[in-house]
Design a protein around this motif. Structure first.
Motif, PDB file in Angstrom:
ATOM      1  N   GLN A  19      39.984  39.942  47.767  1.00  0.00           N
ATOM      2  CA  GLN A  19      39.350  41.258  47.758  1.00  0.00           C
ATOM      3  C   GLN A  19      38.360  41.238  48.914  1.00  0.00           C
ATOM      4  N   SER A  32      37.128  46.453  52.825  1.00  0.00           N
ATOM      5  CA  SER A  32      38.546  46.626  53.123  1.00  0.00           C
ATOM      6  C   SER A  32      38.898  45.818  54.360  1.00  0.00           C
ATOM      7  N   ARG A  33      40.172  45.650  54.582  1.00  0.00           N
ATOM      8  CA  ARG A  33      40.645  44.934  55.768  1.00  0.00           C
ATOM      9  C   ARG A  33      40.193  45.655  57.039  1.00  0.00           C
TER      10      ARG A  33
END
Length: 152
Positions: free
Chosen positions: A28, A59-60
Motif C-alpha cells: 500500500q 498512490s504509485r
C-alpha cells in the motif's frame, strides 16, 4: 568481541521489528512499501532521511511525483544521497539494504530489500512483479547496489 556481538544483536532486533511491521501485508503506497520498510530500518539506525521529511504519498503516481521532486532519477540515487557506504552484496549483514532490479517500465528504477541473513542469502521486501512482501533468496548476480546501515 562483545561490542560486535552486541551490534549483531541490535541488527537482529531491527530486522525482527521490521518483519513484524511489514510481513504478510499487501503493498500500500505510503504505508507498506519498499521505501517505508527501508525508512523503518534507517530510522532505527538514526539515519536521517531528508527527502521524506514532511512528505506523504498514497498512490504509485504520488510516490513517483515525490521521487521526481527530489531530483533523483531512481531509488538507488536516493539511498546513495544519504551517504551510506556502498558494499558488496556478499558483505552485507542483517539490517543492511540491497537494491534489486525491476521491470524497465517501473518508474522507481529498483526495489529496496532489507537483508535478513548475512551475505544477503535471505532478504525481504516487495516483489515488483507481484506487489507482495516476500522473504527469500535474492539473485545477487542482478543486485544493483548494497549499502551498510550503521546499526549499533
Amino acid at each position: 568481541m562483545a561490542k560486535s556481538e552486541n551490534a549483531l544483536l541490535v541488527r537482529q532486533r531491527v530486522v525482527r521489528a521490521c518483519l513484524d511491521r511489514f510481513d504478510k501485508k499487501p503493498r500500500q503506497y505510503g504505508s507498506v512499501d519498499c521505501v517505508k520498510s527501508t525508512a523503518f530500518v534507517l530510522r532505527k539506525a538514526k539515519v536521517k532521511i531528508p527527502m521524506l521529511k514532511g512528505k506523504t504519498y498514497g498512490s504509485r503516481g504520488k510516490a513517483k511525483a515525490l521521487l521526481d521532486e527530489t531530483g533523483y532519477a531512481c531509488l538507488v540515487e536516493c539511498i546513495d544521497a544519504l551517504g551510506l557506504e556502498r558494499i558488496a552484496p556478499l558483505a552485507t549483514l542483517p539490517g543492511d539494504i540491497i537494491a534489486l532490479p525491476v521491470p524497465d517500465s517501473d518508474p522507481f528504477g529498483a526495489s529496496l530489500f532489507i537483508v535478513h541473513t548475512a551475505g544477503a542469502h535471505r532478504a525481504f521486501g516487495f516483489d515488483p512483479m507481484t506487489s507482495c512482501f516476500e522473504v527469500g533468496l535474492p539473485d545477487l548476480s542482478a543486485c544493483l547496489a548494497a549499502w551498510r546501515v550503521p546499526h549499533g
